[in-house]
Design a protein around this motif. Structure first.
Motif, PDB file in Angstrom:
ATOM      1  N   GLY A   1       0.823  -1.203   0.000  1.00 23.90           N
ATOM      2  CA  GLY A   1       0.000   0.000   0.000  1.00 23.90           C
ATOM      3  C   GLY A   1       0.857   1.253   0.000  1.00 23.90           C
ATOM      4  N   THR A   2       0.483   2.217   0.816  1.00 24.61           N
ATOM      5  CA  THR A   2       1.206   3.470   0.914  1.00 24.61           C
ATOM      6  C   THR A   2       2.365   3.322   1.899  1.00 24.61           C
ATOM      7  OG1 THR A   2      -0.842   4.683   0.468  1.00 24.61           O
ATOM      8  CG2 THR A   2       0.982   5.934   1.391  1.00 24.61           C
TER       9      THR A   2
ATOM     10  N   TYR B   1       4.862   5.292   4.427  1.00 22.62           N
ATOM     11  CA  TYR B   1       4.990   6.527   5.185  1.00 22.62           C
ATOM     12  C   TYR B   1       6.321   6.570   5.927  1.00 22.62           C
ATOM     13  CZ  TYR B   1      -0.090   6.758   4.534  1.00 22.62           C
ATOM     14  OH  TYR B   1      -1.355   6.789   4.000  1.00 22.62           O
TER      15      TYR B   1
ATOM     16  N   VAL C   1       5.110  10.959   2.816  1.00 21.24           N
ATOM     17  CA  VAL C   1       4.819   9.819   1.949  1.00 21.24           C
ATOM     18  C   VAL C   1       6.001   9.562   1.018  1.00 21.24           C
ATOM     19  CG1 VAL C   1       3.319   8.947   0.111  1.00 21.24           C
ATOM     20  CG2 VAL C   1       2.333  10.194   2.040  1.00 21.24           C
TER      21      VAL C   1
ATOM     22  N   PRO D   1       6.157   7.962  -2.356  1.00 23.24           N
ATOM     23  CA  PRO D   1       5.280   7.432  -3.404  1.00 23.24           C
ATOM     24  C   PRO D   1       5.923   6.294  -4.181  1.00 23.24           C
ATOM     25  CG  PRO D   1       6.190   9.563  -4.028  1.00 23.24           C
ATOM     26  CD  PRO D   1       6.582   9.342  -2.608  1.00 23.24           C
ATOM     27  N   ALA D   2       5.098   5.617  -4.973  1.00 20.83           N
ATOM     28  CA  ALA D   2       5.531   4.399  -5.665  1.00 20.83           C
ATOM     29  C   ALA D   2       6.719   4.630  -6.589  1.00 20.83           C
ATOM     30  CB  ALA D   2       4.363   3.796  -6.447  1.00 20.83           C
TER      31      ALA D   2
ATOM     32  N   ASP E   1      -0.014  -1.225   3.939  1.00 18.01           N
ATOM     33  CA  ASP E   1       0.653   0.052   4.213  1.00 18.01           C
ATOM     34  C   ASP E   1       1.885  -0.199   5.073  1.00 18.01           C
ATOM     35  OD1 ASP E   1      -1.258   1.422   2.807  1.00 18.01           O
ATOM     36  OD2 ASP E   1      -2.299   2.233   4.559  1.00 18.01           O
TER      37      ASP E   1
END
Length: 206
Positions: free
Chosen positions: A7-8, A10, A43, A45-46, A168
């Motif tokens: 997922g995300t 952090y 974050v 990101p990908a 996540d």
């Protein structure tokens, strides 16, 4: 254990005592005028993700800061599935206060380990210790006994203002001083329970 869903991701700032201490009086200056009262997150990101063994392109002639850490991998909003090694690279910066996104979000600037150790097998994160080697030379030892918010406390505090979903990942933070590396360097971050995360830095094409 392999991760089925990612997922995300952090990151967490100022969660090591040394990192917070290094800021000195900056924490009392504008815009915040006080030490953080809640976790400070960002974050990755990908586009920043690089797998174990992958190469990471960095600006030619520029050093980057190595951020060796462990991330909690979530099974559900308040349940940790396990832990994974991460290398949270960034361009050097003088302040954490509203840093440009480009410092943390360059393509490939997050190495992610391929070994996830289940929570019930990894033990207490407070005793985790990472070793960071650059070209085989020990450059840093990261002791998670020095966290401002231990893993469970960090998760509880983050869960007060946001929901983490399955897959996540929440990093515990990066200690200072961060080692620096450049194109041509190999970075190895290791911990017996989590294996070794290795990435080679290469210069961006002109």
């Amino acid at each position: 254990m392999s991760l089925v869903k990612r997922g995300t991701v952090y990151g967490t700032l100022m969660n090591f005592r040394g990192e917070l201490d290094a800021l000195g009086t900056q924490v009392n200056e504008p815009p915040y005028k006080a030490p953080p009262q809640a976790p400070v997150l960002y974050v990755k990101p990908a586009n920043t993700w690089t797998e174990n063994g992958g190469t990471i392109r960095v600006p030619a002639g520029t050093e980057v800061e190595v951020g060796a850490t462990v991330a909690m991998v979530m099974k559900s909003p308040r349940e940790v599935e396990g832990y994974v090694l991460m290398n949270d690279l960034r361009l050097p910066q003088d302040s954490f206060f509203r840093p440009p996104v480009r410092f943390n979000a360059l393509d490939g600037f997050l190495g992610i380990g391929d070994r996830i150790r289940a929570r019930n097998e990894a033990g207490d994160p407070a005793v985790f210790k990472l070793e960071v080697r650059i070209n085989g030379e020990l450059k840093q030892t990261v002791r998670f006994s020095q966290l401002v918010r231990p893993a469970d406390k960090l998760l509880a505090d983050v869960s007060e203002f946001m929901t983490l979903g399955e897959g996540d990942m929440l990093m515990l933070g990066c200690d200072v001083p961060r080692p620096r590396a450049k194109a041509g360097d190999r970075i190895d971050i290791s911990m017996p329970a989590l294996g070794t995360l290795s990435n080679l830095l290469v210069a961006e094409s002109a």
